[in-house]
Design a protein around this motif. Structure first.
Motif, PDB file in Angstrom:
ATOM      1  N   PHE A  11       0.765  -1.067   0.214  1.00 46.15           N
ATOM      2  CA  PHE A  11       0.089   0.029  -0.006  1.00 46.15           C
ATOM      3  C   PHE A  11       1.329   1.324  -0.120  1.00 46.15           C
ATOM      4  CE2 PHE A  11      -4.536  -1.143   1.284  1.00 46.15           C
ATOM      5  CZ  PHE A  11      -5.157  -0.459   0.489  1.00 46.15           C
ATOM      6  N   LEU A  12       1.641   1.211   1.374  1.00 51.63           N
ATOM      7  CA  LEU A  12       2.640   2.372   1.078  1.00 51.63           C
ATOM      8  C   LEU A  12       3.442   2.312  -0.133  1.00 51.63           C
ATOM      9  CD1 LEU A  12       3.195   2.075   4.766  1.00 51.63           C
ATOM     10  CD2 LEU A  12       1.864   3.545   3.766  1.00 51.63           C
ATOM     11  N   LEU A  13       4.349   1.659  -0.684  1.00 51.72           N
ATOM     12  CA  LEU A  13       5.211   1.627  -1.212  1.00 51.72           C
ATOM     13  C   LEU A  13       4.586   1.787  -3.205  1.00 51.72           C
ATOM     14  CD1 LEU A  13       7.975  -0.281   0.070  1.00 51.72           C
ATOM     15  CD2 LEU A  13       7.651   2.572  -0.557  1.00 51.72           C
ATOM     16  N   GLY A  14       3.619   0.859  -3.293  1.00 52.05           N
ATOM     17  CA  GLY A  14       3.510   0.712  -4.564  1.00 52.05           C
ATOM     18  C   GLY A  14       2.171   1.623  -5.423  1.00 52.05           C
ATOM     19  N   SER A  15       2.906   1.760  -6.672  1.00 50.13           N
ATOM     20  CA  SER A  15       1.762   2.804  -7.397  1.00 50.13           C
ATOM     21  C   SER A  15       1.117   1.602  -8.160  1.00 50.13           C
ATOM     22  CB  SER A  15       2.596   3.128  -8.598  1.00 50.13           C
ATOM     23  OG  SER A  15       3.570   2.537  -9.553  1.00 50.13           O
ATOM     24  N   ARG A  16       1.695   0.008  -8.299  1.00 46.83           N
ATOM     25  CA  ARG A  16       0.738  -0.778  -8.767  1.00 46.83           C
ATOM     26  C   ARG A  16       1.655  -2.407  -7.977  1.00 46.83           C
ATOM     27  NH1 ARG A  16       0.353  -2.766 -14.414  1.00 46.83           N
ATOM     28  NH2 ARG A  16       1.744  -1.780 -14.332  1.00 46.83           N
ATOM     29  N   MET A  17       0.259  -3.308  -8.060  1.00 44.84           N
ATOM     30  CA  MET A  17       1.145  -3.763  -7.512  1.00 44.84           C
ATOM     31  C   MET A  17       0.102  -5.350  -8.519  1.00 44.84           C
ATOM     32  SD  MET A  17      -1.438  -4.205  -4.123  1.00 44.84           S
ATOM     33  CE  MET A  17      -1.744  -5.841  -3.946  1.00 44.84           C
ATOM     34  N   ALA A  18       0.976  -7.123  -8.322  1.00 44.95           N
ATOM     35  CA  ALA A  18       0.579  -8.285  -8.507  1.00 44.95           C
ATOM     36  C   ALA A  18       0.242  -8.864  -7.505  1.00 44.95           C
ATOM     37  CB  ALA A  18       1.786  -8.232  -9.455  1.00 44.95           C
ATOM     38  N   ILE A  19      -0.761  -9.363  -7.046  1.00 41.54           N
ATOM     39  CA  ILE A  19      -0.732 -10.287  -6.082  1.00 41.54           C
ATOM     40  C   ILE A  19      -0.182 -11.883  -7.229  1.00 41.54           C
ATOM     41  CG2 ILE A  19      -2.637 -12.615  -5.123  1.00 41.54           C
ATOM     42  CD1 ILE A  19      -4.377  -9.295  -4.528  1.00 41.54           C
ATOM     43  N   GLU A  24       1.460 -18.346  -9.981  1.00 38.54           N
ATOM     44  CA  GLU A  24       0.488 -17.725 -11.057  1.00 38.54           C
ATOM     45  C   GLU A  24       0.130 -16.088 -10.020  1.00 38.54           C
ATOM     46  OE1 GLU A  24      -2.308 -20.518 -13.766  1.00 38.54           O
ATOM     47  OE2 GLU A  24      -2.347 -20.766 -11.049  1.00 38.54           O
ATOM     48  N   ILE A  25      -0.131 -14.929 -11.619  1.00 39.29           N
ATOM     49  CA  ILE A  25      -0.153 -13.574 -10.704  1.00 39.29           C
ATOM     50  C   ILE A  25      -1.821 -13.894 -10.830  1.00 39.29           C
ATOM     51  CG2 ILE A  25      -0.687 -11.623 -11.309  1.00 39.29           C
ATOM     52  CD1 ILE A  25       2.329 -12.525 -11.707  1.00 39.29           C
ATOM     53  N   VAL A  26      -2.179 -13.739  -9.851  1.00 42.13           N
ATOM     54  CA  VAL A  26      -3.382 -13.514  -9.380  1.00 42.13           C
ATOM     55  C   VAL A  26      -4.631 -12.277 -10.052  1.00 42.13           C
ATOM     56  CG1 VAL A  26      -5.143 -13.786  -8.110  1.00 42.13           C
ATOM     57  CG2 VAL A  26      -4.107 -15.186  -8.005  1.00 42.13           C
ATOM     58  N   GLN A  27      -3.933 -11.329  -9.427  1.00 46.70           N
ATOM     59  CA  GLN A  27      -4.853  -9.759  -9.932  1.00 46.70           C
ATOM     60  C   GLN A  27      -3.496  -8.905 -10.026  1.00 46.70           C
ATOM     61  OE1 GLN A  27      -7.760  -8.869  -7.183  1.00 46.70           O
ATOM     62  NE2 GLN A  27      -8.434  -7.431  -8.238  1.00 46.70           N
ATOM     63  N   VAL A  28      -3.639  -7.827 -10.793  1.00 44.82           N
ATOM     64  CA  VAL A  28      -2.648  -7.059 -11.297  1.00 44.82           C
ATOM     65  C   VAL A  28      -3.507  -5.552 -11.097  1.00 44.82           C
ATOM     66  CG1 VAL A  28      -0.999  -5.675 -12.666  1.00 44.82           C
ATOM     67  CG2 VAL A  28      -1.060  -7.944 -12.281  1.00 44.82           C
ATOM     68  N   GLY A  29      -3.173  -4.652 -10.162  1.00 37.67           N
ATOM     69  CA  GLY A  29      -3.777  -3.474 -10.389  1.00 37.67           C
ATOM     70  C   GLY A  29      -3.189  -2.191  -9.721  1.00 37.67           C
ATOM     71  N   GLU A  30      -3.907  -1.214  -8.984  1.00 37.58           N
ATOM     72  CA  GLU A  30      -3.909  -0.024  -7.931  1.00 37.58           C
ATOM     73  C   GLU A  30      -3.519  -0.876  -6.986  1.00 37.58           C
ATOM     74  OE1 GLU A  30      -4.853   3.690  -8.332  1.00 37.58           O
ATOM     75  OE2 GLU A  30      -4.650   3.107 -10.994  1.00 37.58           O
TER      76      GLU A  30
END
Lengths: 347, 280
Positions: free
Chosen positions: A195-203, A208-214
């Motif tokens: 939250f504090l650092l990322g402009s975007r993140m992936a889970i 596998e990548i589950v989700q990408v977004g702000e």
């Protein structure tokens, strides 16, 4: 900037399955996932430590899938620092200079600049063995930055540190990112960090990548049960905070929550479900937050029962099975929720 | 029984039971102690068998001087060869996974299990009777009955010691140090040279010491390949053997004394450089 296309890689018990990612120039990108999700191999594959079994890695639209790490200009910082123990701090930081050939003057100058930037100038002549975790991580970051990497990969850089040092270094990372505008890919299992650092993140989960977004978007709309559970998105809300005499008043959809965390403006707040008291009548107590609402949902998980109460927001409270039965709670019942201002966490 | 008698009886029981409790400790400790006394007595027996004057004279004799020099030279050279060959081999077997790795590991340990005499015979057959060995001899590289054969024998028999210490040393170094070095511009070989090898320093020291010490003491395999020619292939152990068999006791004891001193010093250094003693 960095584009990962359909990467698959198996390495012992860790694996990546058809992973694709697109990280923009100068972005601070977070990868969030539980232990064993394959986050580290993903970074190591991007860095070129292993060739992928399948798929490609592009840097600025150039296919670097088969380039050795030294030709990629991608920096790497590990959780446990990996400082070379036989070298002094200074020698560690300037390790990469040999291949960069900056010259007799510029090299040492660059070491000084970086030592300054990370506040480790007073440590230059020490050996890593005698330093604290925070100091070691600063040196590891300086050592990576001397290459002026196009991308800096950070593998849980804050996980081994105590919470105070972690908070400090987190700010430092943000500052370094702002100063150098290096593209950062930062792996973590802490969503505060994301939250504090990322402009975007992936889970990530199970390779596998589950989700990408702000971050805010991913938190608000987790697209899978895993994402929701992993993020523990119980009671995370966004609101407007105003501080008055040491108490923060946060307005969320017309609901006012008070907190002892002092931060103003647009904030996120979270309340742990186990910090919320449930009662059938209003409580006379010192707690500053009290709301009334209807029981919306009951999820029974053995000793702990989680109930969702609509107080204008869906608030989740965790109570013991014993008190659940005592109160005879049922869907649609009217209950009161009470929690202390000190348990409202703002970030 | 009156009260004081009962008290006395009880305290006697207590002492007895305490004795019984610790008798196990006493018995096991006694074994250790007896063993230690035995070893020390043996060593002292050798060193004090002749007078100090006779010992000194023997030490200064041309033959023992030659043996010391030959032993030092051959053992240092064979140790260097062991390092040169074991470093890459141990690294490969510590770092990489490949089919046949276990078999390779076992084969590399074979010289360790082989009786040195057998190892010596095998070397003698390869280098003395085959066309390969004869070819080498014609090219001027003669192993049979030469100091070169001593080096060969020491190398073959002691290589596994170096190899095992190094393998476990490399296994103990996180490969991520090398990964980081590679992202900092090093090649794989460069990362090994600038990071892994310096980090393996203690293991390298310990391995070198034990390999060298065993090289100094190597007898069986060297005897088979290089023979026992006075003042030619006469290392310290060979000298000991030659002089014992023809009754030159002071000379034999001089060799033995030097070998004892070297062993003790090596053991001391080895222990200092490592908890690597556990590899064996």
């Amino acid at each position: 900037m960095v584009r990962v296309e359909n990467i698959s890689k198996t390495l012992g018990e860790f694996f990546l399955k058809d992973v694709s990612l697109d990280v923009g120039d100068g972005e601070y990108f977070m990868i969030l996932g539980p232990t064993g999700a394959g986050k580290t191999i993903l970074l190591e594959t991007v860095a070129g430590i292993y060739p992928p079994d399948k798929g490609r890695v592009y840097l600025n639209d150039r296919d670097i899938s088969r380039l050795p790490p030294r030709k990629r200009n991608i920096g790497m910082v590990y959780q446990d620092y990996m400082l070379f123990p036989h070298l002094t701090v200074e020698q560690n930081i300037k390790y990469g200079l040999r291949s960069r050939k900056l010259g007799k003057q510029k090299g040492p100058q660059r070491v000084d600049e970086l030592a300054n930037l990370l506040g480790v100038t007073h440590l230059l002549h020490r050996h890593p063995g005698t330093l604290s975790g925070g100091e070691k991580q600063r040196i590891a970051i300086a050592r990576a930055l001397i290459m002026e990497p196009e991308v800096l990969l950070l593998d849980e850089p804050l996980s081994a540190l105590d919470s105070e040092t972690r908070a400090k270094l987190r700010k430092e990372l943000r500052r370094i990112h702002a100063l150098t505008s290096t593209t950062m890919i930062h792996v973590t299992h802490s969503f505060d960090e994301a939250f504090l650092l990322g402009s975007r993140m992936a889970i990530m989960n199970h390779g596998e990548i589950v989700q990408v977004g702000e971050p805010s978007e991913v938190f608000r709309k987790p697209n899978s049960k895993f994402a929701a559970e992993f993020l523990g998105v119980t009671n995370v809300f966004r609101g407007e905070s105003r501080v008055d005499k040491g108490i923060a008043y946060i307005d969320i959809n017309g609901l006012r929550v008070t907190s002892t965390d002092n931060r103003e403006g647009q904030v996120y707040l979270s309340i742990r479900p186990e910090d919320i008291l449930v009662s059938l009548s209003p409580l006379e107590s010192s707690a500053r937050n009290s709301f009334q609402g209807k029981v919306q949902d009951i999820s029974d998980a053995g000793i702990i029962v989680r109930i969702t109460v609509d107080v204008g927001l869906p608030l989740v409270a965790a109570i013991t099975r014993h008190s659940f039965l005592d109160m005879g709670l049922q869907q649609g019942m009217n209950v009161f929720l009470t929690f202390k201002a000190i348990d409202v966490h703002i970030f | 029984m009156n009260t004081s008698e009962i008290k006395g009886y009880h305290s006697a029981l207590k002492i007895f039971s305490r004795l019984r409790e610790s008798s196990f400790k006493i018995i096991t400790m006694t074994f250790g102690l007896v063993l230690a006394v035995f070893i020390v007595a043996l060593l002292i027996g050798v060193v004090t068998h002749t007078t100090p004057k006779a010992l000194l004279e023997s030490l200064l004799s041309g033959e023992i001087q030659f043996a010391i020099r030959l032993s030092l030279i051959t053992s240092v050279i064979s140790t260097i060869f062991c390092i040169v060959v074991s470093v890459p081999a141990a690294y490969a077997l510590a770092r990489y996974n490949f089919p046949g790795k276990n078999i390779l590991n076992t084969i590399l340990d074979v010289p360790l299990a082989l009786p040195p005499l057998v190892a010596g015979v095998a070397l003698l057959i390869l280098f003395g009777t085959t066309s390969f060995g004869k070819g080498l001899a014609e090219a001027g590289i003669k192993f049979v009955f030469t100091p070169l054969g001593i080096i060969l024998a020491q190398f073959f028999v002691n290589m596994p010691f170096m190899f095992r210490v190094l393998r476990s040393t490399f296994q103990g170094i996180n490969p991520r140090y090398e990964y980081v070095a590679q992202t900092l511009g090093s090649t794989e070989a460069g990362a090994f040279w600038r990071v892994t090898l310096p980090m393996a320093r203690n293991g390298l020291m310990a391995g070198s010491i034990i390999t060298w010490c065993r090289g100094i003491g190597e007898f069986g395999a060297a005897l088979m390949v290089a023979g026992s020619t006075r003042m030619q292939t006469e290392t310290l152990p060979i000298s000991l053997y030659l002089n014992m068999s023809c009754g030159e006791l002071p000379l034999a004891i001089a060799s033995a004394t030097i070998l004892i001193v070297i062993s003790l010093i090596s053991l001391f250094i080895f222990e200092r450089f490592s908890g690597f003693a556990r590899v064996f």
